[in-house]
Structures are given as structure tokens and as C-alpha cells.
Design a protein around this motif. Sequence first.
Motif, mmCIF file in Angstrom:
data_model
loop_
_atom_site.group_PDB
_atom_site.id
_atom_site.type_symbol
_atom_site.label_atom_id
_atom_site.label_comp_id
_atom_site.label_asym_id
_atom_site.label_seq_id
_atom_site.Cartn_x
_atom_site.Cartn_y
_atom_site.Cartn_z
ATOM 1 N N ASP A 1 0.843 -1.183 0.000
ATOM 2 C CA ASP A 1 0.000 0.000 0.000
ATOM 3 C C ASP A 1 0.884 1.242 0.000
ATOM 4 O O ASP A 1 1.696 1.440 0.899
ATOM 5 C CB ASP A 1 -0.913 0.042 1.236
ATOM 6 N N THR A 2 0.743 2.075 -1.004
ATOM 7 C CA THR A 2 1.444 3.361 -1.040
ATOM 8 C C THR A 2 0.391 4.441 -0.934
ATOM 9 O O THR A 2 0.050 5.123 -1.900
ATOM 10 C CB THR A 2 2.250 3.500 -2.337
ATOM 11 N N ALA A 3 -0.157 4.547 0.235
ATOM 12 C CA ALA A 3 -1.215 5.542 0.460
ATOM 13 C C ALA A 3 -0.594 6.931 0.519
ATOM 14 O O ALA A 3 0.560 7.108 0.911
ATOM 15 C CB ALA A 3 -1.944 5.223 1.753
ATOM 16 N N ALA A 4 -1.383 7.923 0.151
ATOM 17 C CA ALA A 4 -0.882 9.299 0.140
ATOM 18 C C ALA A 4 -0.624 9.800 1.555
ATOM 19 O O ALA A 4 0.259 10.621 1.778
ATOM 20 C CB ALA A 4 -1.889 10.208 -0.571
ATOM 21 N N GLY A 5 -1.360 9.305 2.529
ATOM 22 C CA GLY A 5 -1.201 9.780 3.904
ATOM 23 C C GLY A 5 -0.003 9.178 4.607
ATOM 24 O O GLY A 5 0.464 9.680 5.615
ATOM 25 N N ALA A 6 0.531 8.096 4.080
ATOM 26 C CA ALA A 6 1.648 7.435 4.734
ATOM 27 C C ALA A 6 2.946 8.140 4.352
ATOM 28 O O ALA A 6 3.166 8.478 3.197
ATOM 29 C CB ALA A 6 1.723 5.976 4.306
ATOM 30 N N PRO A 7 3.807 8.408 5.324
ATOM 31 C CA PRO A 7 5.062 9.092 5.009
ATOM 32 C C PRO A 7 5.962 8.173 4.187
ATOM 33 O O PRO A 7 6.120 7.006 4.503
ATOM 34 C CB PRO A 7 5.676 9.416 6.368
ATOM 35 N N ALA A 8 6.541 8.730 3.154
ATOM 36 C CA ALA A 8 7.427 7.943 2.305
ATOM 37 C C ALA A 8 8.792 7.854 2.976
ATOM 38 O O ALA A 8 9.298 8.831 3.540
ATOM 39 C CB ALA A 8 7.552 8.618 0.936
ATOM 40 N N ARG A 9 9.381 6.694 2.936
ATOM 41 C CA ARG A 9 10.711 6.525 3.524
ATOM 42 C C ARG A 9 11.736 7.149 2.611
ATOM 43 O O ARG A 9 11.683 6.995 1.406
ATOM 44 C CB ARG A 9 11.004 5.041 3.702
ATOM 45 N N PRO A 10 12.677 7.823 3.196
ATOM 46 C CA PRO A 10 13.719 8.384 2.352
ATOM 47 C C PRO A 10 14.594 7.266 1.787
ATOM 48 O O PRO A 10 14.729 6.214 2.387
ATOM 49 C CB PRO A 10 14.511 9.287 3.290
ATOM 50 N N ALA A 11 15.149 7.525 0.677
ATOM 51 C CA ALA A 11 16.028 6.538 0.051
ATOM 52 C C ALA A 11 17.272 6.380 0.923
ATOM 53 O O ALA A 11 17.746 7.320 1.564
ATOM 54 C CB ALA A 11 16.416 7.016 -1.334
ATOM 55 N N PHE A 12 17.816 5.237 0.953
ATOM 56 C CA PHE A 12 18.992 4.945 1.756
ATOM 57 C C PHE A 12 20.235 5.534 1.070
ATOM 58 O O PHE A 12 20.455 5.304 -0.123
ATOM 59 C CB PHE A 12 19.131 3.424 1.939
ATOM 60 N N PRO B 1 24.175 5.394 1.460
ATOM 61 C CA PRO B 1 25.283 4.780 2.192
ATOM 62 C C PRO B 1 26.422 5.765 2.483
ATOM 63 O O PRO B 1 27.181 5.565 3.414
ATOM 64 C CB PRO B 1 25.752 3.663 1.268
ATOM 65 N N ASP B 2 26.534 6.867 1.728
ATOM 66 C CA ASP B 2 27.610 7.835 1.964
ATOM 67 C C ASP B 2 27.298 8.785 3.105
ATOM 68 O O ASP B 2 28.184 9.457 3.605
ATOM 69 C CB ASP B 2 27.874 8.645 0.688
ATOM 70 N N ALA B 3 26.035 8.829 3.529
ATOM 71 C CA ALA B 3 25.636 9.762 4.565
ATOM 72 C C ALA B 3 26.089 9.299 5.955
ATOM 73 O O ALA B 3 26.123 10.082 6.879
ATOM 74 C CB ALA B 3 24.145 9.967 4.556
ATOM 75 N N THR B 4 26.458 8.103 6.091
ATOM 76 C CA THR B 4 26.870 7.611 7.409
ATOM 77 C C THR B 4 28.353 7.705 7.642
ATOM 78 O O THR B 4 29.185 7.758 6.844
ATOM 79 C CB THR B 4 26.420 6.170 7.636
#
Length: 143
Positions: free
Chosen positions: A127-138, A140-143
Motif C-alpha cells: 500500500d502506497t497511500a498518500a497519507g503514509a510518510p514515504a521513507r527516504p532513500a537509503f 550509504p555515503d551519509a553515514t
Amino acid sequence: MFSDVGPLELLTLMTLAVLLFGPDKLPEIIQNVAGFLRKVRELSESAEQEIRSELGPELKDLEFEDLHPKTFLRTHALDGDSLGLDEIRNALDLGAELTQVADAVRGAADGAPQDAAAPGRVSLTKDTAAGAPARPAFDPDAT
């Protein structure tokens, strides 16, 4: 005595007896066999009476057929279902679960969307509902 012997089988046995023993000796053999069966029946009845007299008056109504293991279990263990066997049978019955799975497979094969509000049904689609927050893309360089 001959409940499971058909008339054709009985006729075959009689014909075989006439051929083996002959019509002259057959009546004598039948009398001997009948006498033997009568003696065996009398012996078993006398043994039963002796056992009843030895057990005493408190077990006078004892039926020896009731001591057969299947009959004993049927009368003492399974009457009233005191062991909860019905619950165990129902728990081990896979019929209801298999029908639910078959219905789900049929529904998925037909392309019919499953009702998410139906009890006991789980939606297997993402389910990709509009009300559900989308997860940011991972990243790997940000860590």
C-alpha cells in the motif's frame, strides 16, 4: 454364523464337501462337526459360569464382551467426551484452513482485490497511500 458368506460361496463349499467325502460319509462328518461345535460351546459356557461364580455376586452382571479393548474404550473413555477429544479433533481439522487458503488463491487468481476490512484476511499488496510518510532513500555515503 455365516453372515459374511454368500449363497454362491456356501454352494461351492457344499459341492466341494460332497466331492471330497462322498455322499455316503457326508452325513456322518456333519454330525461329528456339529457335535464338536456343541462341545466347544458347552465348554465355553461352563468356563464363563465358573468365572462368574468365582468373581462373586457383585460382578454377576459382568458381560465378557464388555472387556474387549475396543468396547471398553468406547464405553468408558469416549462417553461424554471427558477427555476433550472433540476439541482436539476440531483443532487438528485442516479443512477450514484449507478452504480459506483456497479462497484466497482463487481471489488472487481472478484478480479480484481482497477486502482489507474483512476479518481474517491480510492484504499481500504494497500500500502506497498518500497519507503514509514515504521513507527516504537509503544513502550509504551519509553515514
